[in-house]
Scaffold this active site. Structure first.
Site, PDB file in Angstrom:
ATOM      1  N   ALA A   1       0.831  -1.205   0.000  1.00  0.00           N
ATOM      2  CA  ALA A   1       0.000   0.000   0.000  1.00  0.00           C
ATOM      3  C   ALA A   1       0.863   1.251   0.000  1.00  0.00           C
ATOM      4  CB  ALA A   1      -0.926   0.010   1.222  1.00  0.00           C
ATOM      5  N   CYS A   2       0.512   2.191  -0.855  1.00  0.00           N
ATOM      6  CA  CYS A   2       1.122   3.511  -0.842  1.00  0.00           C
ATOM      7  C   CYS A   2      -0.003   4.526  -0.982  1.00  0.00           C
ATOM      8  CB  CYS A   2       2.160   3.669  -1.950  1.00  0.00           C
ATOM      9  SG  CYS A   2       1.499   3.635  -3.627  1.00  0.00           S
ATOM     10  N   ASP A   3       0.344   5.769  -1.075  1.00  0.00           N
ATOM     11  CA  ASP A   3      -0.665   6.821  -1.070  1.00  0.00           C
ATOM     12  C   ASP A   3      -1.648   6.676  -2.226  1.00  0.00           C
ATOM     13  OD1 ASP A   3      -1.694   9.278   0.111  1.00  0.00           O
ATOM     14  OD2 ASP A   3      -1.003  10.258  -1.714  1.00  0.00           O
TER      15      ASP A   3
END
Length: 469
Positions: free
Chosen positions: A385-387
């Site tokens: 998960a990233c932004d």
């Protein structure tokens, strides 16, 4: 307590920024499509065509704002929120003479929020057999009322605010102080607010400039790949240990692939390098300003290829020179900082914990006691998960997926934005600065924090534990 408060505040700021960019990021394809049509077919385009060029105004006036509004409403309350938000946004679109991106980013989530509240009030109170009737009419009535209110009240207010912001940006550009914006942009980027700045603030303002002038320099402030490339080149020559060894691959991914998050850990490891990013960004923007450069749409991802694709006819010299100058300036400043560094064993692992001397696998991964206590048995889904869920997380997921496949394990590895982390995730991998937000979204999974998605030994550790279990 102070540390926890600061972490919580940063997480809240990141979440707010993520919500802004989250309305735009899923629709980037539509923005690029509009940019291509604009670059090709407007009177000053590469192959002017009046018939095809007639698509430009309806797309920027209706399609793009409605997509943003629908996405904003959907983030808040699913499809029902999206439909109400998009319908209500028609009020601000029709009542304004400029593209209503700002209005869409306000009214879209507002429609979703109000629909969510109404559904909660009606929950359990609708007689059997009347569910569809009540649900459809409640959404329709709310959308109609909001559209009228938006036309009469919200639209004029947003238009006034929009004019103030546009005038302010115009004044900054005319005064020649736009390069100073990098004093704020570069630190915010490293705190993973890059998508919020680009797609939530600069992008909508840039689109309006394109509608008037055919290009905008605002698209180039956050996306310029030059400053990051300069820092990574400095690490190639003057870095030490892992930071030097990984800089080569990171430079390729950053400059050609457009994933800027790859160089953030190198600055987090040595915060003084933010000066190199500021100097590189400011110098590049100065060149862009001198040559009156601009792009026709947001280059997403921020790859040099995307830059060239979004450059209007006759603008290549200024664009390429600005990227080159920003790279050189950033490289020179970063090199000076690295050469006078006091640490004899500078290593990218210090981005995880500058206060500890770590070795081996612990150098690139951190997890809490509660994560250690959770079992790796029956792991079926691993989430990176990233932004935005498109850049660094996609890269990390690809690397781990390859290792999982080679080990013959039946485990799904996918990348998501933090806002879209599923409830059935067994392991969630994030950059350490985003782990707090990931925990708030799903606290049942094992959370692993890495400092470098490209070369983290945590991938081998995961495969080893999954194989044993």
């Amino acid at each position: 307590m102070m540390e926890r408060a600061e972490g919580g505040f940063k997480a809240k700021v990141q979440k707010f920024g993520s919500n802004l960019s989250g309305m735009v990021m899923p629709n980037i394809g539509a923005f690029i499509a509009w940019g291509i049509i604009t670059a090709l077919f407007i009177p000053t385009g590469w192959i002017p065509n009046e018939k095809f060029g007639s698509l430009v105004d309806p797309m920027i006036g209706y399609l793009l704002p409605l997509l943003i509004a629908y996405t904003g409403g959907k983030i808040v309350h699913g499809d029902r929120g999206g439909v109400v938000g998009a319908t209500a946004t028609m009020g601000v679109i029709v009542g304004a003479s400029v593209p209503m991106f700002l209005g869409a980013m306000l009214v879209g989530p507002l429609g979703g929020f109000l629909m969510k509240k109404i559904d909660k009030v009606l929950e359990g109170k609708i007689k059997s057999g009347f569910e569809m009737l009540v649900n459809n009419f409640s959404a329709g009535i709310l959308a109609a009322v909001l559209a009228l209110i938006s036309y009469v009240i919200i639209g004029p207010l947003v238009l006034a605010l929009n004019n103030v912001l546009a005038a302010g940006v115009g004044a900054i550009i005319n005064m020649g102080i736009l390069p100073l914006a990098h004093i704020f942009i570069e630190p915010a980027k490293v705190l993973f607010l890059n998508n919020a700045i680009n797609h939530g603030i600069l992008g909508p303002l840039g689109i309006e400039q394109v509608a008037e002038a055919g290009k905008s320099i605002l698209f180039m402030l956050e996306t310029n790949p030059g400053p990051g490339l300069g820092i990574l080149l400095a690490y190639m020559l003057f870095g030490k240990g892992t930071s030097k060894n990984t800089a080569y691959g990171s430079a390729i991914i950053h400059f050609l692939g457009g994933i800027h998050e790859i160089y953030f850990p190198y600055i987090l490891m040595k915060p003084s390098l933010i000066l190199a990013a500021m100097a590189g960004g400011a110098s590049g923007t100065l060149i862009f300003s001198i040559f009156k450069s601009g792009l026709v749409a947001t280059p997403s991802p921020g790859s040099i290829f995307a830059y060239l694709a979004m450059t209007p006819r006759g603008g290549y010299i200024g664009v390429l020179l600005g990227v080159l100058v920003s790279t050189i300036v950033s490289f020179l400043v970063a090199s000076a900082i690295l050469k006078v560094a006091k640490e004899p064993n500078d290593d990218i692992s210090t981005a995880v914990n500058k206060m500890e001397e770590m070795k081996g696998k612990k150098s690139s991964v951190s997890h809490t006691l509660r994560d250690e206590e959770k079992s790796y048995k029956n792991v079926k889904k691993i989430i990176f998960a990233c932004d935005a869920g498109m850049g660094s997380s996609a890269m990390g997921a690809s690397l781990l997926r390859k290792k999982i496949t080679e080990a013959g394990l039946d485990v799904e590895v996918i990348n998501k934005s933090i806002n879209d982390i599923p409830d059935d995730a067994d392991i969630i991998i994030t950059h350490k600065d985003l782990t707090q937000r990931a925990r708030a979204k799903n606290n049942n999974a094992i959370h692993l924090s890495v400092d470098n998605f490209l070369g983290s030994p945590v991938y081998d550790e995961i495969v080893e534990k999954l194989t044993k279990n």
